[in-house]
Design a protein around this motif. Structure first.
Motif, PDB file in Angstrom:
ATOM      1  N   ALA A 185       0.846  -1.181   0.000  1.00  0.00           N
ATOM      2  CA  ALA A 185       0.000   0.000   0.000  1.00  0.00           C
ATOM      3  C   ALA A 185       0.884   1.233   0.000  1.00  0.00           C
ATOM      4  N   LYS A 201      -6.447   2.267  -6.035  1.00  0.00           N
ATOM      5  CA  LYS A 201      -6.252   1.942  -4.618  1.00  0.00           C
ATOM      6  C   LYS A 201      -4.833   2.229  -4.153  1.00  0.00           C
ATOM      7  N   ASN A 202      -3.970   2.672  -5.071  1.00  0.00           N
ATOM      8  CA  ASN A 202      -2.554   2.879  -4.749  1.00  0.00           C
ATOM      9  C   ASN A 202      -1.931   1.612  -4.154  1.00  0.00           C
ATOM     10  N   MET A 203      -2.209   0.509  -4.812  1.00  0.00           N
ATOM     11  CA  MET A 203      -1.720  -0.789  -4.344  1.00  0.00           C
ATOM     12  C   MET A 203      -0.896  -1.454  -5.438  1.00  0.00           C
ATOM     13  N   ASP A 260      -2.899  -1.507  -8.822  1.00  0.00           N
ATOM     14  CA  ASP A 260      -4.246  -0.945  -8.861  1.00  0.00           C
ATOM     15  C   ASP A 260      -4.080   0.530  -8.542  1.00  0.00           C
ATOM     16  N   SER A 275       1.201   5.498  -0.034  1.00  0.00           N
ATOM     17  CA  SER A 275       0.506   6.737   0.294  1.00  0.00           C
ATOM     18  C   SER A 275       1.509   7.884   0.295  1.00  0.00           C
TER      19      SER A 275
END
Length: 122
Positions: free
Chosen positions: A22, A75-77, A72, A24
């Protein structure tokens, strides 16, 4: 930029795991995210990398055909699907980000997450 890796665990040889990272913080256009792994007592090695903005991917020869990196953006994944796992895949896996295209060069990655342990038993 903050990165959070997860999804590690213990599996038997031949099994599968999916790691997640993840991301951010700052926006990710024109950047790449890579997966690396490290065995205790050894150096960190490149596994796979992907661009946030196009379809560019890179894989280490040792994982080609078994691992798949994907992302993704909504989703910032970023994910690392690991199939046909071998005992030699046992390591702590890290995700890292750099501004620029995907590369195998570890020193070019500026941001690192904490590791997630993958253990593959024979």
């Amino acid at each position: 930029v903050q990165l959070q890796a997860s999804g590690g665990g213990s599996v038997q040889a031949g099994g599968s795991l999916r790691l997640s990272c993840a991301a951010s913080g700052r926006t990710f256009s024109s950047s790449a995210l890579g997966w690396f792994r490290q065995v205790l007592g050894k150096g960190r090695e490149f596994v796979a990398a992907i661009s946030w903005s196009d379809d560019s991917t890179l894989y280490a020869d040792s994982v080609k055909g078994r691992f798949t990196i994907s992302r993704d953006n909504a989703k910032n994944m970023v994910y690392l699907e690991m199939n046909s796992l071998k005992p030699e895949d046992t390591a702590v896996y890290y995700c890292a980000q750099r501004w620029g295209a995907p590369t195998e060069e570890i020193i070019l990655y500026e941001y690192w997450g904490q590791g997630t342990l993958v253990t593959v038993s024979s």
